[in-house]
Design an enzyme around this catalytic site. Structure first.
Site, PDB file in Angstrom:
ATOM      1  N   SER A 152      41.680   3.281  15.893  1.00 55.56           N
ATOM      2  CA  SER A 152      41.333   2.619  17.157  1.00 55.56           C
ATOM      3  C   SER A 152      40.200   1.634  16.893  1.00 55.56           C
ATOM      4  O   SER A 152      39.381   1.852  15.990  1.00 55.56           O
ATOM      5  CB  SER A 152      40.855   3.656  18.172  1.00 55.56           C
ATOM      6  OG  SER A 152      40.235   3.028  19.276  1.00 55.56           O
ATOM      7  N   TYR A 165      35.039  10.509  20.281  1.00 52.62           N
ATOM      8  CA  TYR A 165      36.327   9.840  20.077  1.00 52.62           C
ATOM      9  C   TYR A 165      36.179   8.707  19.054  1.00 52.62           C
ATOM     10  O   TYR A 165      36.917   8.636  18.063  1.00 52.62           O
ATOM     11  CB  TYR A 165      36.866   9.299  21.410  1.00 52.62           C
ATOM     12  CG  TYR A 165      38.099   8.445  21.219  1.00 52.62           C
ATOM     13  CD1 TYR A 165      39.299   9.027  20.826  1.00 52.62           C
ATOM     14  CD2 TYR A 165      38.060   7.062  21.391  1.00 52.62           C
ATOM     15  CE1 TYR A 165      40.427   8.252  20.610  1.00 52.62           C
ATOM     16  CE2 TYR A 165      39.185   6.280  21.178  1.00 52.62           C
ATOM     17  CZ  TYR A 165      40.368   6.879  20.788  1.00 52.62           C
ATOM     18  OH  TYR A 165      41.481   6.105  20.562  1.00 52.62           O
TER      19      TYR A 165
HETATM   20  C1  8X3 Z   1      41.211   3.251  22.545  1.00 54.66           C
HETATM   21  C2  8X3 Z   1      40.883   1.820  22.485  1.00 54.66           C
HETATM   22  O1  8X3 Z   1      39.734  -0.076  23.779  1.00 54.66           O
HETATM   23  O2  8X3 Z   1      40.553   1.796  25.064  1.00 54.66           O
HETATM   24  O3  8X3 Z   1      41.704   3.685  21.332  1.00 54.66           O
HETATM   25  O4  8X3 Z   1      38.604   2.095  23.644  1.00 54.66           O
HETATM   26  S1  8X3 Z   1      39.893   1.396  23.798  1.00 54.66           S
END
Ligand code: 8X3
Length: 271
Positions: A152, A165
């Site tokens: 991510s 996260y």
């Molecule tokens: C999630 C990406 O931009 O929503 O993995 O944080 S974001």
């Protein structure tokens, strides 16, 4: 480009066995779109997810080329023995897509529930590592295979409420690169795809299924779709085998970076 390279995404020669793709988190979002994309190109799919009943419609859709398997990657012993649960015909895995991931622990770290933080770590770090560790030896023994980890942008760019996260996705990034270091010369490729905001169930899970907040976050924005990510993944894995894309960071065109911020308030200086 080498003409002799076999790519997993190429529609297979009918005389050869169709490549087999194991997708974790296949019941929704990027995992589901990836399963569909590779199935459309003739691959056999092992669709793994926590809730088996959610995989039924995918099995109905893809037919005999799709085998569904119940897998909660946080159950490490079940993750490490994943191949034991597979029928013989699905045991040779050409591509592993580690898409199972969660972002639990809403709000700032200090108000997040410990259980949510723990589950995020167990899924995104422990689970991904366990499945990879279980599948890698057969790829190394065959001298070929692909591992694609779904990271991510949160692993590279900090933001308030990103805490565990984002840190778990930083692990996925570095783990992917470190795999490359260990696997040099093995014929196994490793890619980390790092999407920005993608319209999936992700935000609903993160925001405790609160539809108003989800609507506020996603709104009418032009976000990435799971199919966008699956298409990039499909392209990357379809490149000749001497080409390894290490990391792909992708974002919606309308998403960009914010700036450093100052705190609105600060405690009195007690030094
Ligand atoms: C999630 C990406 O931009 O929503 O993995 O944080 S974001």
């Amino acid at each position: 480009m080498n003409g002799d390279s076999r790519s997993i995404a190429t529609v297979p020669d009918p005389s050869k066995k169709a490549p087999t793709v194991l997708v974790t988190g296949a019941s929704s979002g990027i995992g589901l779109a990836t399963a569909r994309r590779f199935a459309a190109a003739g691959s056999r799919i092992i669709a793994a997810a926590r809730r088996l009943e959610r995989l039924q419609s995918l099995v109905d859709e893809l037919g005999a080329n799709c085998h569904a398997v119940e897998l909660d990657v946080t159950d490490v012993s079940s993750a490490t023995s994943i191949t034991d649960k597979l029928p013989e015909a699905f045991r040779t895995i050409d591509l592993l897509v580690n898409s199972a991931g969660v972002a639990l622990g809403d709000g700032p770290i200090q108000s997040a529930q410990w259980g949510d933080l723990q589950r995020t770590i167990q899924t995104n770090i422990m689970g991904l590592t366990a499945v990879t560790h279980a599948i890698l030896p057969q790829m190394i023994a065959r001298g070929a295979g692909d591992i694609v980890n779904i990271g991510s942008i949160a692993g590279s760019y900090p933001y308030p409420t990103g805490h565990v996260y984002g840190a778990s996705k930083a692990f996925v990034h570095q783990f992917s690169l470190n795999l490359r270091a260990d696997l040099a010369g093995s014929g196994v490729r490793v890619l980390c795809i790092e999407p920005g905001t993608t319209r999936t169930e992700f935000a609903a899970v993160r925001m405790g299924q609160d539809p108003e907040r989800v609507q506020d976050f996603y709104g009418e924005r032009r976000l990435l779709t799971p199919e966008d990510v699956a298409e990039v993944l499909f392209f990357a894995v379809g490149l000749p085998r001497h080409v390894n894309l290490n990391v792909i960071e992708m974002m919606p065109t309308d998403q960009a970076f914010s700036f450093f911020r100052f705190a609105d308030q600060t405690p009195p200086d007690r030094s």
